[in-house]
Each structure stands twice: as C-alpha cells, then as structure tokens.
Design a protein around this motif. Structure first.
Motif, PDB file in Angstrom:
ATOM      1  N   ALA A  44      -7.507  11.219  12.250  1.00 10.82           N
ATOM      2  CA  ALA A  44      -6.297  10.844  11.513  1.00 10.82           C
ATOM      3  C   ALA A  44      -5.488   9.809  12.286  1.00 10.82           C
ATOM      4  O   ALA A  44      -4.973   8.844  11.701  1.00 10.82           O
ATOM      5  N   ALA A  45      -5.385   9.969  13.593  1.00  3.47           N
ATOM      6  CA  ALA A  45      -4.648   8.998  14.409  1.00  3.47           C
ATOM      7  C   ALA A  45      -5.318   7.634  14.356  1.00  3.47           C
ATOM      8  O   ALA A  45      -4.640   6.601  14.252  1.00  3.47           O
ATOM      9  N   ARG A  46      -6.647   7.609  14.411  1.00  4.26           N
ATOM     10  CA  ARG A  46      -7.375   6.328  14.318  1.00  4.26           C
ATOM     11  C   ARG A  46      -7.147   5.669  12.962  1.00  4.26           C
ATOM     12  O   ARG A  46      -6.944   4.456  12.873  1.00  4.26           O
ATOM     13  N   THR A  47      -7.189   6.459  11.905  1.00  7.95           N
ATOM     14  CA  THR A  47      -6.992   5.924  10.561  1.00  7.95           C
ATOM     15  C   THR A  47      -5.577   5.372  10.396  1.00  7.95           C
ATOM     16  O   THR A  47      -5.385   4.291   9.836  1.00  7.95           O
ATOM     17  N   LEU A  48      -4.580   6.106  10.879  1.00 11.52           N
ATOM     18  CA  LEU A  48      -3.193   5.625  10.775  1.00 11.52           C
ATOM     19  C   LEU A  48      -3.005   4.336  11.559  1.00 11.52           C
ATOM     20  O   LEU A  48      -2.310   3.429  11.107  1.00 11.52           O
ATOM     21  N   ARG A  49      -3.629   4.247  12.709  1.00  9.42           N
ATOM     22  CA  ARG A  49      -3.523   3.015  13.498  1.00  9.42           C
ATOM     23  C   ARG A  49      -4.187   1.848  12.757  1.00  9.42           C
ATOM     24  O   ARG A  49      -3.657   0.744  12.732  1.00  9.42           O
ATOM     25  N   ALA A  50      -5.331   2.128  12.145  1.00  8.65           N
ATOM     26  CA  ALA A  50      -6.008   1.085  11.365  1.00  8.65           C
ATOM     27  C   ALA A  50      -5.174   0.673  10.156  1.00  8.65           C
ATOM     28  O   ALA A  50      -5.211  -0.485   9.737  1.00  8.65           O
ATOM     29  N   ASP A  51      -4.397   1.603   9.611  1.00 11.69           N
ATOM     30  CA  ASP A  51      -3.513   1.303   8.480  1.00 11.69           C
ATOM     31  C   ASP A  51      -2.273   0.525   8.906  1.00 11.69           C
ATOM     32  O   ASP A  51      -1.487   0.109   8.060  1.00 11.69           O
ATOM     33  N   GLY A  52      -2.052   0.407  10.211  1.00  9.45           N
ATOM     34  CA  GLY A  52      -0.892  -0.331  10.706  1.00  9.45           C
ATOM     35  C   GLY A  52       0.359   0.503  10.872  1.00  9.45           C
ATOM     36  O   GLY A  52       1.456  -0.041  11.013  1.00  9.45           O
ATOM     37  N   VAL A  53       0.215   1.818  10.865  1.00 14.47           N
ATOM     38  CA  VAL A  53       1.372   2.695  11.038  1.00 14.47           C
ATOM     39  C   VAL A  53       1.746   2.731  12.521  1.00 14.47           C
ATOM     40  O   VAL A  53       0.894   2.944  13.385  1.00 14.47           O
TER      41      VAL A  53
ATOM     42  N   ARG B 191      -0.523   9.795   2.845  1.00 17.89           N
ATOM     43  CA  ARG B 191      -1.673   9.463   3.689  1.00 17.89           C
ATOM     44  C   ARG B 191      -1.979  10.592   4.671  1.00 17.89           C
ATOM     45  O   ARG B 191      -3.135  10.908   4.922  1.00 17.89           O
ATOM     46  N   LEU B 192      -0.952  11.222   5.218  1.00 17.75           N
ATOM     47  CA  LEU B 192      -1.168  12.344   6.127  1.00 17.75           C
ATOM     48  C   LEU B 192      -1.868  13.492   5.408  1.00 17.75           C
ATOM     49  O   LEU B 192      -2.773  14.124   5.953  1.00 17.75           O
ATOM     50  N   ARG B 193      -1.475  13.748   4.165  1.00 18.39           N
ATOM     51  CA  ARG B 193      -2.121  14.818   3.400  1.00 18.39           C
ATOM     52  C   ARG B 193      -3.570  14.451   3.075  1.00 18.39           C
ATOM     53  O   ARG B 193      -4.463  15.304   3.122  1.00 18.39           O
ATOM     54  N   GLU B 194      -3.818  13.185   2.770  1.00 23.03           N
ATOM     55  CA  GLU B 194      -5.184  12.734   2.480  1.00 23.03           C
ATOM     56  C   GLU B 194      -6.089  12.851   3.698  1.00 23.03           C
ATOM     57  O   GLU B 194      -7.291  13.064   3.566  1.00 23.03           O
ATOM     58  N   LEU B 195      -5.520  12.692   4.883  1.00 21.28           N
ATOM     59  CA  LEU B 195      -6.310  12.744   6.109  1.00 21.28           C
ATOM     60  C   LEU B 195      -6.650  14.165   6.551  1.00 21.28           C
ATOM     61  O   LEU B 195      -7.258  14.370   7.590  1.00 21.28           O
ATOM     62  N   GLY B 196      -6.240  15.147   5.759  1.00 26.88           N
ATOM     63  CA  GLY B 196      -6.629  16.530   6.024  1.00 26.88           C
ATOM     64  C   GLY B 196      -5.654  17.342   6.813  1.00 26.88           C
ATOM     65  O   GLY B 196      -6.039  18.340   7.439  1.00 26.88           O
ATOM     66  N   ALA B 197      -4.412  16.974   6.801  1.00 26.32           N
ATOM     67  CA  ALA B 197      -3.400  17.764   7.507  1.00 26.32           C
ATOM     68  C   ALA B 197      -3.258  19.123   6.840  1.00 26.32           C
ATOM     69  O   ALA B 197      -3.187  19.225   5.612  1.00 26.32           O
ATOM     70  N   ALA B 198      -3.245  20.173   7.644  1.00 30.37           N
ATOM     71  CA  ALA B 198      -3.073  21.522   7.111  1.00 30.37           C
ATOM     72  C   ALA B 198      -1.677  21.694   6.549  1.00 30.37           C
ATOM     73  O   ALA B 198      -1.477  22.421   5.577  1.00 30.37           O
TER      74      ALA B 198
END
Length: 178
Positions: free
Chosen positions: A21-30, A164-171
C-alpha cells in the motif's frame, strides 16, 4: 466520506500489505505518509521517504570535540598550570594523555549518537494526532498502520485518498482529528 482534520489512519493486517500500500500511494504521488509497525519492515523506510538522521555525524563531532578538550585540558595542566617533571619525562608527553582521551571520546561519541537519535526522530513526542485514534494503541503490538496527512488542496483529493486506502486492503480507515 469522513472528514479528517489531520488525515487518515489505515490499519493493515500484515506487513506485506502495508508495504504494498505504501508503494502504491507513493506511485500515486501521495505525500505526507508515515508508517507505524511493531517491528522493522524491510524497505519501508525508503518507500515512505525515510532519510538519514545524521546520527553518525552527531557521534563523530561530539567524540572529536570531547577528545580535543580532554587532551588540551591534560596538556595545559601538565605543561603550564602545574609543571612537574616525573622521572625525567617531558612535560607534554602525549602518551600519558591517551587513556583518558580515548575514554572521553568513546563516552561522548555514544552520548552524541543518543542525542542525534532523539533529535533526528523528533523524540520525545508527548503528543501526536494519531494518539487520538483508539486503534492506534495496537501499533506497538500487532498493528501495521499508514498515516496519510490531509492534503491542503481540494475536497476531491481528500476523498480520493480515503477511497484509495480502502481499495488497497486496509482493514480499517479512521479519520485522525487534530
């Protein structure tokens, strides 16, 4: 959508899910992402933007300064303040000054590293907005958390991050009040 004054705290079940999730958020520019885990996770520091804290530099500088001061104090007292010839040895015989100098270098290098660690990690931190979220108490036992600071720009961006956090599988995703 929940309005967050500071940002959102997303809890993940496993370290791998948090890292992905951290990698994806970084790739998204967050930006403004912090991670909290009960143990070190390989590669997480570089993903969330961790940098060197300068601990080695603090240690080097404090050890060198302590060594110079200790050596100077001994030399000054032996040569100028209280010159006393013992067994025909020279007044400023530097080998006699090395044990105390080496001990002070080691002591102050460790103290400098400790201070550098505290300053670099912004400790002690008696208050952080994440402490207001009840689930955050699990961060030191079995929780893997990503804290995303609230962006300053438009409302659409804010809702996008929470979705996006929910999509990335956050409990769970909790709003963090300020």
């Amino acid at each position: 959508m929940t309005e967050a004054a500071y940002g959102w705290l997303a809890r993940f079940e496993h370290a791998d899910a948090l890292l992905a999730a951290a990698r994806t958020l970084r790739a998204d520019g967050v930006t403004g992402v912090e991670a909290y885990t009960p143990y070190p996770v390989e590669g997480l520091g570089t993903v969330v933007g961790g940098t060197s804290r300068g601990v080695a530099l603090w240690s080097l500088i404090s050890g060198a300064v302590a060594g110079l001061i200790t050596f100077f104090m001994q030399w000054y007292s032996a040569v100028y303040a209280y010159p006393f010839v013992v067994g025909g040895k020279p007044l400023g015989g530097w080998p006699a000054f090395m044990p105390a100098t080496a001990a002070m270098v080691m002591l102050f290098a460790v103290i400098g590293a400790w201070i550098g660690m505290l300053v670099g990690n912004r400790l002690p931190q008696p208050y952080h907005p994440a402490f207001n979220v009840e689930a955050f108490a699990r961060a030191s036992s079995d929780g893997f958390f990503l804290l995303v600071e609230r962006p300053a720009n438009d409302e659409e961006d804010r809702g996008r991050i929470e979705r996006r956090l929910r999509e990335l599988g956050a409990a769970s995703v909790d709003a963090v009040p300020a």
